[in-house]
Design a protein around this motif. Structure first.
Motif, PDB file in Angstrom:
ATOM      1  N   LYS A   1     -69.315 -47.915  30.953  1.00 29.35           N
ATOM      2  CA  LYS A   1     -70.384 -47.646  31.921  1.00 29.35           C
ATOM      3  C   LYS A   1     -70.614 -46.150  32.069  1.00 29.35           C
TER       4      LYS A   1
ATOM      5  N   PRO B   1     -76.991 -42.991  34.652  1.00 29.96           N
ATOM      6  CA  PRO B   1     -78.244 -43.009  33.875  1.00 29.96           C
ATOM      7  C   PRO B   1     -78.669 -41.665  33.304  1.00 29.96           C
TER       8      PRO B   1
ATOM      9  N   TYR C   1     -75.330 -41.489  26.736  1.00 34.80           N
ATOM     10  CA  TYR C   1     -75.767 -42.827  27.156  1.00 34.80           C
ATOM     11  C   TYR C   1     -77.238 -43.040  26.815  1.00 34.80           C
TER      12      TYR C   1
ATOM     13  N   LEU D   1     -78.788 -45.797  24.071  1.00 31.97           N
ATOM     14  CA  LEU D   1     -79.690 -46.861  24.512  1.00 31.97           C
ATOM     15  C   LEU D   1     -81.039 -46.785  23.812  1.00 31.97           C
TER      16      LEU D   1
ATOM     17  N   TYR E   1     -84.371 -54.345  27.480  1.00 30.27           N
ATOM     18  CA  TYR E   1     -83.121 -53.752  27.954  1.00 30.27           C
ATOM     19  C   TYR E   1     -83.323 -52.286  28.330  1.00 30.27           C
TER      20      TYR E   1
ATOM     21  N   ALA F   1     -82.856 -50.350  32.130  1.00 34.59           N
ATOM     22  CA  ALA F   1     -81.903 -49.253  32.325  1.00 34.59           C
ATOM     23  C   ALA F   1     -82.468 -48.152  33.216  1.00 34.59           C
TER      24      ALA F   1
END
Length: 630
Positions: free
Chosen positions: A55, A58, A63, A67, A233, A237
């Motif tokens: 995890k 954002p 990350y 993504l 997805y 996010a």
């Protein structure tokens, strides 16, 4: 049946032998990949994020990049993680699949030209052990043993082209439709290549759609569904990046100018083997296509089109960066040259086998094989061949043929001096030139004595026997020469240091070039400093990444140290002195600002921080909280 050519018109026999070659070469490639060249796979990192196993907040750049990276490989990996497979098992599995597809691609290319199953099965071993596939234009070509899961894309599209050339329209159409999902940029380039070919050959397009329309539609449907899942997805996010495009373009320009080794001008000498490949493909797909199986020209013309596309769009590397669309830079057009480069040696082996009843052609074939193991023999053998050829031509008063022979002798020596590359690699290029000269001579002089030379059976069998030795050579390489893998497959399940890293909380700060940390520990990291390729795809992350580089690593994107020029990221010793002289208070300020709680670095780096655990390779330090005065 396994040695000689199959009947070109017997589609049933051809289909069965394609499946046999796919199965046998795939099995060998899979075993080599999984048992000899296993590595951690990059695709696991985005999969860990997608499944929620790791995890992030954002706003973390690593990350965001993971993504926003779409490929069906990431999604399949995420499914496998959800099913309970470990990161290590998935890495072994994908290492095997990469090896499988690489061997299948090479084998099918040979089969599409030679129609010889035995030669096709042996050829990948020969190409692999001799390293004749080595090189690449601005992007390295690798068959297996590298962590970049999407390295499989190049052999994948070559395999698709070979399947279509072998009239396997259903499987070829299905995989063609999925190519963009496997690798968006290379898959799109390949799709454009195939469409341009179909414009020139509507007959093949009609045949393919008549037999395999459902499979083609299924392939593109899978790609569409994969992309929709990605968009859904990504929307969930809630990623938001608010950076002025003018600022983002400055970071893109700096990365390409100082850091990137892929999207920049390159030496045109790299294109010499590309030019030879294109010349061979033009001759055999246009003037001498009657010597080939019926659909083999598809593969040759795809090579031609891919070279032309790469040449046209690679011109943008010499243009000012502000004049080039960022999407074109991200798609890396020069990488398309590698389609023809990887195809060259298997194409050459197939072409040499076509003329298996010609003594000179088979002599070149045997010489190429010997030279690939012992390069100096090639030059002496070619000299002997040239002398024999000239003597035979002059003794028959064949003036045209004599000129061809002389031109071949002189040009071969000239090219050897011009290219100045290793004899082992140059052997394949010179063999291609020799084959061109021989076939051209035979076409000019159809009644030449060279047309009537029968090939002694031992010559062809000797070539195959020496080729078979490459299987033993690969076995020797597997047992004795590949004990140390580039990426050790130890992780949190069996390594005390990685287990300790995984148990602790907070972001992890990794040393300059330490890789695969998230995969091996299941812990989020601040930045993967070894690979700043993020900026080529998401330059809007530039300000945030540069802040981390400057304040944490002591490096500036706009003024990089000399050792990282065109390395794509930090090198192993980059920032070592900067870190070792940093005080504990400064480290605590880093923790407070960036949220990192621990530092994982190399074992010989001595930081002014409390040590948590160390191994022979790495050491983990804890960053204390910043003390506040009350």
């Amino acid at each position: 049946m396994w040695i000689n050519n199959l009947a070109d018109t017997d589609n049933v026999s051809l289909g069965k032998n394609v499946m046999r070659v796919l199965s046998i070469s795939g099995l060998f490639g899979f075993c080599l990949g999984i048992f000899v060249f296993p590595t951690w796979q990059y695709a696991i990192e985005p999969a860990q994020i997608i499944t929620g196993m790791v995890k992030y907040t954002p706003d973390n750049t690593f990350y965001i990049f993971n993504l926003k990276s779409w490929t069906i490989i990431n999604q399949i990996t995420a499914v496998l993680l959800k099913l309970g497979l470990s990161e290590r098992l998935i890495s072994f599995l994908f290492s095997g699949i990469i090896g499988m597809i690489a061997y299948q691609a090479l084998a099918l290319i040979v089969l599409s030209i030679s129609l010889s199953p035995l030669l096709s099965i042996i050829a990948p071993f020969f190409i692999h052990v001799t390293g004749l596939y080595m090189g690449g234009v601005t992007y390295a070509i690798a068959l297996m043993g590298y962590p970049h899961t999407q390295m499989v894309a190049l052999p994948y599209i070559l395999m698709v082209a070979a399947l279509i050339a072998l009239k396997q329209y259903k499987l070829g159409g299905l995989l063609l439709g999925m190519s963009i999902a496997v690798h968006p940029s290379l898959g799109l380039w390949f799709t454009i290549t195939v469409l341009l070919y179909f414009i020139l050959d509507l007959g093949l397009l009609r045949d393919m759609f008549r037999q395999a329309a459902r499979f083609i539609i299924a392939g593109y449907s899978i790609t569409f569904i994969s992309f929709v899942i990605y968009l859904v997805y990504l929307h969930s996010a809630h990623i938001s990046i608010n950076v002025d495009q003018n600022i983002a373009s400055k970071y893109l320009s700096a990365f390409i100018s100082f850091w990137d080794g892929h999207r920049r001008t390159f030496s045109l000498s790299l294109l010499k083997p590309v030019a030879l490949t294109m010349f061979i493909c033009i001759l055999w797909s246009t003037f001498w296509k009657r010597d080939l199986p019926r659909n083999a020209t598809f593969l040759l013309r795809c090579c031609i089109i891919s070279i032309l596309l790469a040449a046209i769009f690679s011109v943008t590397y010499w243009l000012p960066l502000d004049k080039v669309p960022p999407i074109l830079l991200a798609m890396m057009p020069s990488r398309l040259f590698n389609f023809a480069l990887l195809a060259f040696v298997p194409l050459l082996l197939g072409l040499l086998w076509i003329y298996r009843n010609n003594f000179i052609a088979q002599f070149i074939f045997l010489t190429l094989i010997i030279a690939s193991y012992r390069g100096w023999l090639f030059y002496s053998s070619m000299l002997v061949l040239a002398v024999i050829l000239l003597w035979m031509l002059i003794s028959r008063n064949e003036k045209k043929g004599t000129l061809v022979g002389l031109a071949f002798w002189v040009s071969s020596a000239a090219i050897a001096l011009i290219l100045r590359i290793k004899p082992m690699v140059f052997a394949s290029y010179l063999a291609g030139i020799a084959l061109l000269a021989i076939v051209a001579f035979l076409k000019i002089n159809p009644k030449s004595i060279l047309q009537k030379q029968e090939v002694p059976g031992f010559l062809r069998k000797a070539a195959l026997a020496i080729l078979c030795l490459s299987i033993l050579a690969v076995g020797k390489m597997a047992i004795f020469e590949n004990k140390d893998y580039r990426y050790s497959l130890y992780d949190h399940s069996d390594d005390l240091l990685f287990a300790e890293v995984g148990k602790r909380q907070g972001l992890l700060l990794t040393g300059s070039r330490i890789q695969m940390t998230q995969v091996r520990t299941r812990r989020p990291i601040l930045l993967w400093a070894a690979n700043l390729d993020i900026l080529a795809y998401l330059p809007e992350l530039g300000p945030e990444i540069n802040q981390i580089l400057r304040e944490v690593y002591g490096v500036d994107i706009f003024h990089p140290p000399q050792e990282v020029k065109f390395a794509g990221g930090l090198m192993e010793q980059t920032g070592k002195n900067f870190w070792e002289t940093r005080t504990m208070e400064s480290w605590s300020q880093i923790r407070n600002k960036f949220g990192v709680t621990d530092v994982l670095t190399y074992a010989d780096w001595k930081l002014q921080l409390p040590e948590v655990i160390h191994s022979s390779s790495y050491v983990l330090y804890n960053i204390p909280k910043l003390k506040t005065n009350r």
